[in-house]
Structures are given as structure tokens and as C-alpha cells.
Design a protein around this motif. Sequence first.
Motif: not given
Length: 337
Positions: A252-257, A259-263, A275-280
Motif C-alpha cells: 500500500q505504501d509503495k502504491n501510494r508513493l 501514485a504520487k510520483r506519477a502526479q 520524468p523522475l525515475p522509480d528506482d529510489d
Amino acid sequence: MASRGNLRRLTEMAESRIDYVQCDGLAAMKIIKHCHEESTRNMEVAQGALLGLVVQNRLEITNCFPFPKNDELMEEEEYQLAVMRRLRRVNVDHFHVGWYQSADVGNFLSPSLLESQYHYQTSIEESVVVIYDTAKSSRGFLTIKAYRLTPQAIMMYKDDEFTPDALRTLKMGYESLFVEIPVIIKNSNLTNIMMSELEEMIPEEEGTKYLDLGTASVLENQLRCMMDRVDELNQEAIKFNRYQHMVIRQQQDKNRLLAKRAQENAARAAKDEPPLPDDDINRAMRPIAVPLRLIPMIAAGQINTYSQHISQFCAQSLAKLYITQSLQSAKESKSSN
């Protein structure tokens, strides 16, 4: 995780080259003597080595000797090699074919037993572990059983993959850890003649304790041990439920982060920014280690063993009570007449 190739290989493997175990009467008496001495002296588990040879599809146990205790100076491996060298000098079977251990009302399943049998069976293919139950034998039920690890258990212990996914793939439970090998006790003709003569020398009024009703302590001990195993299994279930809750919370925390990164990436795209990567995020949300299911499997197998013993014991105890009730009623009706 166990692959499809391993699963196919396991189905093609033979369960065992050994169809049954033939134990000499002298070796069985030495095992019984050692186990009872340890149980009455210091309540420790008795262990020893089995010697013999393989003949076609049977494993013959012709001799045995106990393992040294921890307080002795000689190392266990050095002691075994010294004993086998001396037996070879006097032309006695000295091939190592397994080991034996004492048990108390079926209480023998443990991680140490699994580990020891794994090392024996991987180094000596035909080796078995013989379990002698001191408590049941003292109540008049001679209990000597032989076990071997299944190919599934050997493969999973080698890979250390007692995970839920691996167990689900192999459809493996506690009943698939060990396979029981029939045990036959064989005596020489002279020994059988001597036992027949000794049986005739025993008075008729002795040696008949089949109607012993003092069984409450044995049943209480079995129920107490089973309650301990149930508590242990409950603790393992709590640990696994906690792991599942942690995995759900982490997802759930990962999905929330994400979604925030997608915005944020959508806003950056509107500004013509990269765009910012999702690796972090993936590095921060590392997978949680899956708890191994070996301990719960052993606890479940031990509970099943206790349940079988209690069921058998209660049936025999009830039969004795009904017999004594009938005898008492017949005695009272005879005295009244």
C-alpha cells in the motif's frame, strides 16, 4: 523456488531402495538397553550408530553402539571410526547404515532430527533412523520404527526453500517429510529355542499386566505435550499473519508513493521537464523475507503423531474399563447368589 524440472525429477526418483529393515535381536536389545538406561538415569535422549549391510532390497542391522556423551574427551566422529576399526578387526559388520534415537510417546520430530538424517542420507544413501519409544514400550507396547527422508524433503532441505510458494508447488506437507520403513526383528534358531524355554519357566501368575488401569498419568503426559505443540504452532501462525500484514502495508505504501510520483511526473511533463525515475522507490521498498515453514510443519506433524497415540491409547483404555466393569458385575452377581 522449486522449478518444474526439479518437480519432474522428483516424480521420476524412486522413493527408496530399501523395502524393509531387518534387525537382529541382539542389536535390538542393545538399543533398548541403552535407551532405557538414559531415560531412567538422567532423562536424556539416547543416540547411537547402526551397523550392518544392504542385501538386495533389505537393510540388515546386525550391530550398534552408543554415541559418546558431551562430557567425554573423544570427539564423536573419532570415536565412531575407532569403534568401527575394532569391529572390522574381529570380522564383525562395520558398515555404517544409519543411527538410532530414543523417543517419549512419539516425541521425536525436530529440526535437529531432520538435519542429522539429511546428512546421513546424503552421505550414505541407504541409511535410516530407528526410533525406539521408551514410554510406550514400558507400558507393554514394543515400539521400534525406522524412517527415511523423502526425495522432496531432501531437495527442499538442500536448497533451504521451505517457503509457502515452494510447498504449494510441490504439494508438500508434514506427512511428506519422512517415510516409514517396516522393521522386522529376526533371531537365530538357538535364540528362539532359548526364548521358548524361558517362556515355559515363567509362572502363570506373573507377566500378565494386560489389564493395568493406571493409565491416567500417561494420557495426561500426552495431552500436555500436544498442548505445548499446539501453542508452538499458534505462535508460528501469528508470525506468518504478521508477515502478511507487513507485506500488505508495504504494498500500500509503495502504491501510494508510485501514485504520487506519477502526479509529479505529469506536472514535470507539462513543464517539458524529464520524468523522475522509480528506482529510489523500489530500493526503499525492499521485499520482506518470507518466514520458513519448516518449524510449523514439524509442529503439525508432531501434533498428528500425538493425536494418533492418544486415539489408540484411549481406545485401549476404554476397552479395559469395559472388561473390568463386566468382570466386576459378574463377581457381584455371583456373590449375591
